[in-house]
Design an enzyme around this catalytic site. Structure first.
Site: not given
Ligand code: CP
Ligand code: NVA
Length: 301
Positions: A129, A132, A102, A219, A259, A287
């Site tokens: 993502h 997700q 990530r 989101d 999400c 997930r």
């Molecule tokens: N939706 C999602 O990716 O959650 P986290 O940021 O908690 O991993």
């Molecule tokens: N768009 C959000 C998604 C989190 C799962 C971010 O990138 O923070």
């Protein structure tokens, strides 16, 4: 399937295969059936941003599959002190059987795959993502019976989630609409591809986008890394919300997905969130199952 870097790299058939295996793994877990498909394997999980769902679901997923997961915070890794990704990729490939990462730049994920020799899974970048959205598709299919023909409407920022939802939705035959303020549209290349390959619209009008929707998705207005812009974004996005207005335009029985984490009162009303909490938490659970399928398909020897 070697890696999961972005959904554009997968065919429709590969996406459906992931969902089918995820269904099977979910069924097995519910019935206490274990298959150690990744016995003795190690997954490194590099996090340059926070996470609740991604971290826990990958860690539990590896355990379920008979392997182990290592949490590698970039604060502790030499990568955080400037060791090049190319070198990190080659070193970690000598110890691990797979990496979930990530981070901010999509390029970093692509470089890990280029320089490393083990499967790389994208656990979120500023661009997309994919994990997700595989869980989202699984959830929609569970609730609606099929994906094809069900209209998916995303309201909010044209961010990583919007980008992946467009690709995942169009590849599985869903009409996709986006409602976002001018200047916050999803990736231009992805929108061009979507218009050429399916039923896609992007507008600043919420009612227009939500009309006849079977799934409403939203989101946060400010993603991780955009904390400094939060106040300005609250102004720009005011009203770009899943709530009564959008639900009135959508089809009866429309699902609501998020999400997570969610900001009630911003991108979603408390009422809409709580009325659809079962769908939203099924989505979060999925997930685990979707990612286990991805890991089996990428990593099983
Ligand atoms: N939706 C999602 O990716 O959650 P986290 O940021 O908690 O991993
Ligand atoms: N768009 C959000 C998604 C989190 C799962 C971010 O990138 O923070």
């Amino acid at each position: 399937m070697k890696h999961l870097l972005k959904l554009q790299d997968l065919s429709t058939e590969e996406i459906i295969n992931i969902l089918n295996l995820a269904d099977q793994l979910k069924y097995e877990k519910k019935h206490g059936i274990t298959h150690h498909h990744l016995k003795g394997q190690s997954l490194g999980m590099i996090f340059q941003k926070s996470s609740t769902r991604t971290r826990v679901s990958f860690e539990v997923g590896m355990y379920d599959l008979g392997g182990q997961a290592l949490f590698l915070s970039s604060r502790d890794l030499q990568i955080g002190r400037g060791e090049p990704v190319q070198d990190t990729a080659r070193v970690l490939s000598r110890y691990l059987d797979g990496i979930m990462i990530r981070t901010f730049e999509q390029k970093e994920v692509e470089m890990l795959a280029e320089y490393g020799s083990i499967p790389i899974i994208n656990g979120l970048t500023d661009y997309c993502h994919p994990c997700q959205v595989l869980a989202d598709l699984l959830t929609i299919r569970e609730h609606k019976g099929l994906l094809k023909g069900n209209k998916l409407c995303f309201i909010g920022d044209g961010n990583n989630m919007a980008n992946s939802l467009i690709v995942g939705g169009i590849k599985t035959g869903m009409p996709v609409s986006i409602a976002c303020p001018k200047g916050f549209e999803p990736d231009a290349e992805i929108m061009k591809w979507a218009s050429e390959n399916g039923d896609f619209t992007c507008t600043d009008n919420i009612e227009e986008a939500a009309a006849g929707a079977d799934v409403l998705y939203t989101d946060v207005w400010a993603s991780m890394g955009q904390e400094d812009e939060a106040a300005a974004r609250r102004k720009a996005f005011a009203g770009y919300q899943v709530g009564d207005r959008a639900l009135a335009a959508a089809n009866p029985g429309c699902m609501v997905l998020h999400c997570l984490p969610a900001h009630r009162g911003e991108e979603i009303t408390d009422e809409a969130f709580e009325a659809h909490a079962d769908e939203i938490f099924d989505e979060a659970e999925n997930r685990l199952h979707a990612q286990k399928a991805v890991m089996v398909l990428c990593m099983k020897k």
